[in-house]
Design an enzyme around this catalytic site. Sequence first.
Site, PDB file in Angstrom:
ATOM      1  N   THR A 125       2.523  -3.207   9.184  1.00 47.40           N
ATOM      2  CA  THR A 125       1.105  -2.972   8.793  1.00 47.40           C
ATOM      3  C   THR A 125       0.104  -3.385   9.647  1.00 47.40           C
ATOM      4  O   THR A 125       0.042  -4.424   9.987  1.00 47.40           O
ATOM      5  CB  THR A 125       1.028  -3.144   7.194  1.00 47.40           C
ATOM      6  OG1 THR A 125       1.759  -2.474   6.616  1.00 47.40           O
ATOM      7  CG2 THR A 125      -0.451  -2.497   6.874  1.00 47.40           C
ATOM      8  N   GLU A 363       5.347  -1.536   0.468  1.00 44.80           N
ATOM      9  CA  GLU A 363       6.792  -0.692   1.010  1.00 44.80           C
ATOM     10  C   GLU A 363       6.577   0.587   0.978  1.00 44.80           C
ATOM     11  O   GLU A 363       7.740   1.641   0.680  1.00 44.80           O
ATOM     12  CB  GLU A 363       8.089  -1.295   0.498  1.00 44.80           C
ATOM     13  CG  GLU A 363       8.245  -2.862   0.693  1.00 44.80           C
ATOM     14  CD  GLU A 363       9.617  -3.367   0.675  1.00 44.80           C
ATOM     15  OE1 GLU A 363      10.697  -2.709   0.425  1.00 44.80           O
ATOM     16  OE2 GLU A 363       9.936  -4.452   0.334  1.00 44.80           O
TER      17      GLU A 363
HETATM   18  C1  FAD Z   1       0.193  -7.595  -1.477  1.00 44.21           C
HETATM   19  C2  FAD Z   1       0.711  -6.680  -0.203  1.00 44.21           C
HETATM   20  C3  FAD Z   1       1.807  -7.193   0.603  1.00 44.21           C
HETATM   21  C4  FAD Z   1       2.272  -6.515   1.470  1.00 44.21           C
HETATM   22  N1  FAD Z   1       3.397  -6.657   2.349  1.00 44.21           N
HETATM   23  C5  FAD Z   1       3.625  -6.147   3.479  1.00 44.21           C
HETATM   24  C6  FAD Z   1       4.643  -6.564   4.606  1.00 44.21           C
HETATM   25  O1  FAD Z   1       5.255  -7.822   4.312  1.00 44.21           O
HETATM   26  N2  FAD Z   1       4.797  -5.925   5.639  1.00 44.21           N
HETATM   27  C7  FAD Z   1       4.123  -4.859   6.057  1.00 44.21           C
HETATM   28  O2  FAD Z   1       4.268  -4.309   7.150  1.00 44.21           O
HETATM   29  N3  FAD Z   1       3.063  -4.383   5.053  1.00 44.21           N
HETATM   30  C8  FAD Z   1       2.907  -5.210   4.028  1.00 44.21           C
HETATM   31  N4  FAD Z   1       1.931  -4.435   3.066  1.00 44.21           N
HETATM   32  C9  FAD Z   1       1.232  -3.363   3.632  1.00 44.21           C
HETATM   33  C10 FAD Z   1       1.645  -2.073   2.709  1.00 44.21           C
HETATM   34  O3  FAD Z   1       2.943  -1.674   3.012  1.00 44.21           O
HETATM   35  C11 FAD Z   1       0.641  -1.142   2.904  1.00 44.21           C
HETATM   36  O4  FAD Z   1      -0.693  -1.503   2.067  1.00 44.21           O
HETATM   37  C12 FAD Z   1       0.999   0.346   2.323  1.00 44.21           C
HETATM   38  O5  FAD Z   1       1.905   0.703   3.107  1.00 44.21           O
HETATM   39  C13 FAD Z   1      -0.060   1.362   2.182  1.00 44.21           C
HETATM   40  O6  FAD Z   1      -0.935   1.261   3.266  1.00 44.21           O
HETATM   41  P1  FAD Z   1      -2.545   1.135   3.166  1.00 44.21           P
HETATM   42  O7  FAD Z   1      -2.965  -0.066   2.278  1.00 44.21           O
HETATM   43  O8  FAD Z   1      -3.350   0.987   4.506  1.00 44.21           O
HETATM   44  O9  FAD Z   1      -3.090   2.340   2.544  1.00 44.21           O
HETATM   45  P2  FAD Z   1      -3.494   3.808   3.099  1.00 44.21           P
HETATM   46  O10 FAD Z   1      -2.418   4.117   3.958  1.00 44.21           O
HETATM   47  O11 FAD Z   1      -4.888   3.589   3.552  1.00 44.21           O
HETATM   48  O12 FAD Z   1      -3.826   4.686   2.005  1.00 44.21           O
HETATM   49  C14 FAD Z   1      -4.734   4.647   0.820  1.00 44.21           C
HETATM   50  C15 FAD Z   1      -4.432   5.620   0.158  1.00 44.21           C
HETATM   51  O13 FAD Z   1      -4.051   7.054   0.606  1.00 44.21           O
HETATM   52  C16 FAD Z   1      -2.823   7.660   0.214  1.00 44.21           C
HETATM   53  N5  FAD Z   1      -2.177   8.305   1.261  1.00 44.21           N
HETATM   54  C17 FAD Z   1      -2.420   7.979   2.618  1.00 44.21           C
HETATM   55  N6  FAD Z   1      -1.705   8.957   3.358  1.00 44.21           N
HETATM   56  C18 FAD Z   1      -1.009   9.514   2.695  1.00 44.21           C
HETATM   57  C19 FAD Z   1      -0.393  10.890   2.794  1.00 44.21           C
HETATM   58  N7  FAD Z   1       0.038  11.323   3.773  1.00 44.21           N
HETATM   59  N8  FAD Z   1      -0.262  11.728   1.527  1.00 44.21           N
HETATM   60  C20 FAD Z   1      -0.712  11.018   0.283  1.00 44.21           C
HETATM   61  N9  FAD Z   1      -1.177  10.064   0.129  1.00 44.21           N
HETATM   62  C21 FAD Z   1      -1.587   9.180   1.402  1.00 44.21           C
HETATM   63  C22 FAD Z   1      -2.074   6.382  -0.319  1.00 44.21           C
HETATM   64  O14 FAD Z   1      -0.980   6.631  -1.004  1.00 44.21           O
HETATM   65  C23 FAD Z   1      -3.149   5.381  -0.932  1.00 44.21           C
HETATM   66  O15 FAD Z   1      -3.418   5.862  -2.104  1.00 44.21           O
HETATM   67  C24 FAD Z   1       1.525  -5.190   1.915  1.00 44.21           C
HETATM   68  C25 FAD Z   1       0.294  -5.040   1.344  1.00 44.21           C
HETATM   69  C26 FAD Z   1       0.018  -5.630   0.318  1.00 44.21           C
HETATM   70  C27 FAD Z   1      -1.130  -5.227  -0.508  1.00 44.21           C
END
Ligand code: FAD
Length: 385
Positions: A125, A363
């Site tokens: 991410t 994830e």
């Molecule tokens: C506590 C924590 C630990 C984490 N640990 C890791 C880690 O170890 N390694 C790592 O790489 N990442 C990690 N992450 C990142 C995590 O995997 C991402 O936060 C997650 O994949 C969602 O991305 P985003 O938060 O940018 O949300 P966004 O992608 O900005 O999404 C925002 C909203 O829009 C929705 N959305 C976006 N695109 C679509 C679509 N095509 N269809 C339908 N709905 C959609 C999402 O479901 C969500 O509700 C972590 C995150 C947190 C909060």
Amino acid sequence: MLYSLTEEQEMIKEVARRIAEEKILPKRAELDEKEEFPWDILKEIARADLFGIFIPEEYGGLGFGSFENALAVEQIAWGCAGVATAFAASGLGAYPIFLFGNEEQKHTYLPPIAKGEKIAAFGLTEPNAGSDAGGIQTTAMKDGEYYVLNGTKQWITNAGEADIYVIIALTDKKKGPRGASAFILEKGDPGFSFGKKEKKMGIRASTTGSLIFEDCRIPKERLLGKEGMGFFIALKTLDYARPGVGALAVGLAQAALDEAVKFARQRKQFGQPIISFQAVGHMLADMATQIEAARALIYAVCKYIDTNPKEFAKYAAIAKLFASDVAMRVTIDAVQVLGGHGYMRDYPVEKMMRDAKILQIYEGTNQIQRNVIAQVLNKEYGRKK
Ligand SMILES: Cc1cc2nc3c(=O)[nH]c(=O)nc-3n(C[C@H](O)[C@H](O)[C@H](O)COP(=O)(O)OP(=O)(O)OC[C@H]3O[C@@H](n4cnc5c(N)ncnc54)[C@H](O)[C@@H]3O)c2cc1C
């Protein structure tokens, strides 16, 4: 329910449960309050060899599979989902090395992870690339015998605490996601530093932070697989890890149910224990039903993965989606069963409810899991025509 566990599987479950009861329960509220990384507990987990459950014996592990790993994660999460996240994220960092590393990489990096001497992390991410992981901007440009990394990874579990990181970065910007590659980074690599530690709603015993690469130069031997395989490696890693999030969800939900039943049997209103009111009893019954269904699903998916199927993305997504939604509903209901007590930090269910939310997000959010399932269904039914 009995799941016909072997003697070794029972032992893994019991060892993890003992650590949860004796080491995690007494400390979980304090770890949450202080947002403290659980090093002492992780050392106990390491002494019990649980970090190496799915790592083959030749690389210092126990040589079991996803199912045994899920049994351990479930019990640790029963104690605390934050501790379980720190533990499981080390597995997330180990999977790409285990699945795609060459012999030298496996012999170098897996034994210390298996023994819990070093923990691992996985960095995909970025600030502008969450669900749309194809939008990553971190680059890794070849320079003779080295790759030079530049960019920032955001919200990485175990950031700063881990010694070994698997990072996805672009080796060919023009190709977009097809130009991504996976690399092994070590804490202390020149040009590799850590940004701020996030302050979170839940799983506060786990550390979440950013990884910063500024002309970070690493030997070319740190490339995992081949150039261009980065997204394949990331997606396969997530396929293996997602049922683990499901196991974490089952352990957390079970802990919330245990607290809710205990409370409902003791708390008297209108002259009788509240469990005798049908409205409360039915809530508990629904919680128990959902948890058992989620557990059976997680166990079945993990056992399926352990048969080494070529494709199992749909089942990994189904497992994570179903169990994390169950954990969210069950922990909310547990707070409701405890009433005002449930809202107070003196009782553990408010923490469980805060912890559960992340399981629907990390994830891959549960919307993304549904997208994965729908895409596979579309392909499968297309093939049947
Ligand atoms: C506590 C924590 C630990 C984490 N640990 C890791 C880690 O170890 N390694 C790592 O790489 N990442 C990690 N992450 C990142 C995590 O995997 C991402 O936060 C997650 O994949 C969602 O991305 P985003 O938060 O940018 O949300 P966004 O992608 O900005 O999404 C925002 C909203 O829009 C929705 N959305 C976006 N695109 C679509 C679509 N095509 N269809 C339908 N709905 C959609 C999402 O479901 C969500 O509700 C972590 C995150 C947190 C909060």
